[in-house]
Design an enzyme around this catalytic site. Sequence first.
Site, PDB file in Angstrom:
ATOM      1  N   SER A   1       0.849  -1.191   0.000  1.00 43.15           N
ATOM      2  CA  SER A   1       0.000   0.000   0.000  1.00 43.15           C
ATOM      3  C   SER A   1       0.885   1.242   0.000  1.00 43.15           C
ATOM      4  CB  SER A   1      -0.879   0.019   1.261  1.00 43.15           C
ATOM      5  OG  SER A   1      -1.450   1.297   1.435  1.00 43.15           O
TER       6      SER A   1
ATOM      7  N   TYR B   1      -1.215  -1.621  10.170  1.00 42.41           N
ATOM      8  CA  TYR B   1      -1.494  -1.956   8.760  1.00 42.41           C
ATOM      9  C   TYR B   1      -0.272  -1.681   7.895  1.00 42.41           C
ATOM     10  CZ  TYR B   1      -3.694  -1.577   4.123  1.00 42.41           C
ATOM     11  OH  TYR B   1      -4.008  -1.714   2.786  1.00 42.41           O
TER      12      TYR B   1
HETATM   13  N1  NAP Z   1      -8.708   0.102  -1.318  1.00 44.25           N
HETATM   14  C1  NAP Z   1      -7.614   0.808  -1.042  1.00 44.25           C
HETATM   15  O1  NAP Z   1      -7.643   2.043  -0.913  1.00 44.25           O
HETATM   16  C2  NAP Z   1      -6.273   0.106  -0.911  1.00 44.25           C
HETATM   17  C3  NAP Z   1      -5.124   0.897  -0.835  1.00 44.25           C
HETATM   18  C4  NAP Z   1      -3.881   0.272  -0.710  1.00 44.25           C
HETATM   19  C5  NAP Z   1      -3.806  -1.102  -0.675  1.00 44.25           C
HETATM   20  N2  NAP Z   1      -4.927  -1.843  -0.737  1.00 44.25           N
HETATM   21  C6  NAP Z   1      -4.772  -3.319  -0.678  1.00 44.25           C
HETATM   22  O2  NAP Z   1      -5.403  -3.884  -1.813  1.00 44.25           O
HETATM   23  C7  NAP Z   1      -5.892  -5.202  -1.498  1.00 44.25           C
HETATM   24  C8  NAP Z   1      -7.353  -5.303  -1.867  1.00 44.25           C
HETATM   25  O3  NAP Z   1      -8.070  -4.352  -1.096  1.00 44.25           O
HETATM   26  P1  NAP Z   1      -9.600  -3.962  -1.383  1.00 44.25           P
HETATM   27  O4  NAP Z   1      -9.684  -2.500  -1.172  1.00 44.25           O
HETATM   28  O5  NAP Z   1     -10.074  -4.553  -2.655  1.00 44.25           O
HETATM   29  O6  NAP Z   1     -10.301  -4.700  -0.128  1.00 44.25           O
HETATM   30  P2  NAP Z   1     -11.791  -5.214   0.087  1.00 44.25           P
HETATM   31  O7  NAP Z   1     -12.724  -4.548  -0.871  1.00 44.25           O
HETATM   32  O8  NAP Z   1     -12.050  -5.118   1.546  1.00 44.25           O
HETATM   33  O9  NAP Z   1     -11.697  -6.775  -0.326  1.00 44.25           O
HETATM   34  C9  NAP Z   1     -10.864  -7.614   0.414  1.00 44.25           C
HETATM   35  C10 NAP Z   1     -10.825  -8.999  -0.191  1.00 44.25           C
HETATM   36  O10 NAP Z   1      -9.927  -9.786   0.615  1.00 44.25           O
HETATM   37  C11 NAP Z   1     -10.579 -10.993   0.957  1.00 44.25           C
HETATM   38  N3  NAP Z   1     -10.087 -11.534   2.226  1.00 44.25           N
HETATM   39  C12 NAP Z   1     -10.051 -10.924   3.438  1.00 44.25           C
HETATM   40  N4  NAP Z   1      -9.549 -11.769   4.372  1.00 44.25           N
HETATM   41  C13 NAP Z   1      -9.276 -12.934   3.718  1.00 44.25           C
HETATM   42  C14 NAP Z   1      -8.741 -14.184   4.131  1.00 44.25           C
HETATM   43  N5  NAP Z   1      -8.400 -14.420   5.407  1.00 44.25           N
HETATM   44  N6  NAP Z   1      -8.591 -15.158   3.189  1.00 44.25           N
HETATM   45  C15 NAP Z   1      -8.928 -14.935   1.899  1.00 44.25           C
HETATM   46  N7  NAP Z   1      -9.453 -13.780   1.452  1.00 44.25           N
HETATM   47  C16 NAP Z   1      -9.624 -12.786   2.355  1.00 44.25           C
HETATM   48  C17 NAP Z   1     -12.061 -10.669   0.996  1.00 44.25           C
HETATM   49  O11 NAP Z   1     -12.790 -11.868   0.792  1.00 44.25           O
HETATM   50  P3  NAP Z   1     -14.175 -12.250   1.578  1.00 44.25           P
HETATM   51  O12 NAP Z   1     -15.092 -11.079   1.474  1.00 44.25           O
HETATM   52  O13 NAP Z   1     -14.645 -13.465   0.840  1.00 44.25           O
HETATM   53  O14 NAP Z   1     -13.789 -12.542   2.976  1.00 44.25           O
HETATM   54  C18 NAP Z   1     -12.174  -9.699  -0.185  1.00 44.25           C
HETATM   55  O15 NAP Z   1     -12.341 -10.414  -1.396  1.00 44.25           O
HETATM   56  C19 NAP Z   1      -5.609  -5.399  -0.003  1.00 44.25           C
HETATM   57  O16 NAP Z   1      -4.408  -6.129   0.172  1.00 44.25           O
HETATM   58  C20 NAP Z   1      -5.434  -3.975   0.519  1.00 44.25           C
HETATM   59  O17 NAP Z   1      -4.639  -3.922   1.672  1.00 44.25           O
HETATM   60  C21 NAP Z   1      -6.165  -1.289  -0.866  1.00 44.25           C
END
Ligand code: NAP
Length: 246
Positions: A141, A154
């Site tokens: 991130s 985080y």
């Molecule tokens: N959105 C942002 O602004 C942002 C910024 C920087 C980095 N990121 C990174 O980008 C990645 C995706 O983020 P996002 O924003 O798309 O998050 P999100 O919308 O909250 O989706 C998270 C995903 O991770 C899955 N997940 C959570 N715990 C899990 C586990 N124990 N085993 C398997 N799957 C699991 C969830 O699956 P279920 O619902 O099936 O549990 C969901 O599909 C993450 O690594 C996050 O840290 C995001």
Amino acid sequence: MKILNNKVALVTGSSRGIGAEIVQQFGKSGAKVVINYNGSKEKAEEVVHAIITKGGEAIAVQADVSKPEDVARLFDATIAHFGKIDILVNNAGLMLNSSIKDAADDLFEKQMNVNVKGVFNTLREASTKLADHGSIINFSSTVTRTIFPTYGIYSATKAAVEQISKVFAKEIGSRGINVNCVLPGPTSTELFLKGKPDEVIAKLAGTNAFNRLGTPEDIAKIVVFLASDESKWISAQSIGANGGMA
Ligand SMILES: NC(=O)c1ccc[n+]([C@@H]2O[C@H](COP(=O)([O-])OP(=O)(O)OC[C@H]3O[C@@H](n4cnc5c(N)ncnc54)[C@H](OP(=O)(O)O)[C@@H]3O)[C@@H](O)[C@H]2O)c1
């Protein structure tokens, strides 16, 4: 000829958010995809359906990435169904913000278990089960660069992901596998939007060069490139995907 033709991709946490967009872009680019989810079974099945409707191949597999036995089963199920794995995307992640002072133990343990141990579990499996000349993309991130209060745990988990990725890139490079990290900035998904007032969202959206939030599509297109043979000479890098934020 599509850019990911004949490739098989496993994307953790692709039932929703950025992961769901990555698997759909992968499908459009010719890859066969495994949609991993933990709790969101219906959403994962909707993503599978969307890909198949557009002529792609996809299956959904439940596995909690923090559990080594689940991750071994996830890799084995992918190989049993599609015969191999060429691309691993470690996208699954949790963000639970708190000042260090107020953070309970379980806030630390949950984020470490999913964000760090989850990546470790998949890399260990990949070291014997990912095909030669494959690609690994791990999710860090931009908060490893911006140093915001309340993101201590985080951002520490994501800094660990960047470090293990660089070491693993050197360990597995002799098999032609490249390993990189993508560092999204604020991106419009539940993880980022949940619980934030509109003015906080607007303020954070104003910290990049384009004055808007990133979209899952912005990030997924970068991941497609990093998963393709076009980016093979990029390895052990932490790549900002944040519109110039940091
Ligand atoms: N959105 C942002 O602004 C942002 C910024 C920087 C980095 N990121 C990174 O980008 C990645 C995706 O983020 P996002 O924003 O798309 O998050 P999100 O919308 O909250 O989706 C998270 C995903 O991770 C899955 N997940 C959570 N715990 C899990 C586990 N124990 N085993 C398997 N799957 C699991 C969830 O699956 P279920 O619902 O099936 O549990 C969901 O599909 C993450 O690594 C996050 O840290 C995001």
